[in-house]
Motif scaffolding. Structure first.
Motif, PDB file in Angstrom:
ATOM      1  N   UNK A   1       0.808  -1.211   0.000  1.00 57.15           N
ATOM      2  CA  UNK A   1       0.000   0.000   0.000  1.00 57.15           C
ATOM      3  C   UNK A   1       0.851   1.276   0.000  1.00 57.15           C
ATOM      4  N   UNK A   2       2.145   1.142   0.203  1.00 57.29           N
ATOM      5  CA  UNK A   2       3.004   2.329   0.305  1.00 57.29           C
ATOM      6  C   UNK A   2       3.318   2.930  -1.060  1.00 57.29           C
ATOM      7  N   UNK A   3       3.573   4.242  -1.066  1.00 57.88           N
ATOM      8  CA  UNK A   3       4.030   4.904  -2.291  1.00 57.88           C
ATOM      9  C   UNK A   3       5.471   4.477  -2.572  1.00 57.88           C
ATOM     10  N   UNK A   4       5.922   4.780  -3.779  1.00 59.81           N
ATOM     11  CA  UNK A   4       7.286   4.437  -4.170  1.00 59.81           C
ATOM     12  C   UNK A   4       8.317   5.025  -3.212  1.00 59.81           C
ATOM     13  N   UNK A   5       8.105   6.286  -2.859  1.00 58.01           N
ATOM     14  CA  UNK A   5       9.054   6.950  -1.959  1.00 58.01           C
ATOM     15  C   UNK A   5       9.065   6.333  -0.570  1.00 58.01           C
TER      16      UNK A   5
END
Ligand code: ADP
Ligand code: ADP
Length: 226
Positions: A135-139
């Motif tokens: 669920x996390x963004x790339x960053x």
């Protein structure tokens, strides 16, 4: 003290391609070193071997005096690795990823929980501790890779192109995080193909091209010659 000693390292991939042609370099404890080179030079291969993720054809690698073949268990305690690709279990929760990692290093559960909290907070991910990593963004995934590499508090941190494809804001915050960590005593090696990144962060530099180290010197000496 020498943090990392690489000696006459060679790698021929199974297809016959000679990616490393006998490279040697040393990194002093406390240093912040860039392994700089164009795409295909052999940076990831070198990092892969140092992290025991890629088999070498010949040569030796030692981490704080421990040979990665003879003293594997001791060597791995002193090194944290941030690979280029995300390689965590996408369904595992962020906090669990760190605790699981700590478990691999024999850290007891209480300390593991404390370390997970410490590094998730440092990297701005504490709010995400119960989210699954997919669920996390790339960053955020990048930052999670760094947190995971630090959970056993290694003396040497090695990062493979840590800011590739990262936006300017996150790049700046990663840069200052790494500078801070180095100031507190962690030896850092990163690969990059951006001279600008190496120049901003690093005190010394090794340049790799076509599987050979063509230069190793201080950043100051290198820049003076440009
Ligand atoms: P860099 O990280 O500097 O871009 P790499 O270490 O990834 O360079 O690659 C060095 C060379 O080895 C490249 O020419 C690449 O194509 C080749 N190479 C990398 N991995 C493999 C592999 N698994 N099999 C065959 N050749 C590979
Ligand atoms: P995205 O991938 O959607 O761009 P990021 O995870 O890259 O999202 O970044 C989200 C925000 O968190 C950015 O503004 C970034 O600068 C910030 N950030 C990055 N590192 C840290 C940190 N160590 N602590 C707190 N915030 C951070």
């Amino acid at each position: 003290t020498i943090a990392l000693a690489v000696s006459d390292l060679k790698k021929t991939y199974s297809g016959g391609f000679e990616a490393l042609k006998g490279i040697s370099f040393q990194v002093q404890s406390g240093d912040f070193m860039a392994l700089l080179g164009p795409n295909g030079a052999g940076k990831s291969t070198t990092i892969g071997i140092i992290s025991s993720l890629v088999n070498k054809s010949s040569g030796t690698v030692s981490i704080y005096g421990q040979d990665i073949d003879r003293d594997f268990a001791a060597a791995k305690m002193n090194i944290g690795i941030v690979p280029q690709e995300f390689n965590f279990n996408q369904f595992e929760k962020v906090g669990d990823i760190l605790r699981t990692q700590a478990g691999y290093f024999g850290i007891d559960q209480k300390t593991a929980a404390e370390r997970a909290e410490k590094y998730l907070k440092l990297l701005g991910l504490w709010d995400k501790r119960d989210d699954r990593s997919r669920m996390l963004s790339g960053g955020m995934k990048r930052r999670l890779m760094i947190a995971r590499a630090l959970v056993h508090e290694p003396k040497l941190l090695v990062l493979d192109e840590p800011t590739a494809g990262v936006d300017i804001e996150l790049r700046r915050s990663m840069w200052s995080f790494l500078q801070q960590l180095n100031k507190q005593g962690t030896t850092i090696i990163l690969t990059t193909h951006y001279l600008e990144e190496a120049e901003h962060l690093c005190r010394s530099i090794a340049i790799i091209d076509h599987g050979q180290i063509i230069e190793q010197c201080s950043m100051k000496a290198f820049l003076a010659r440009l």
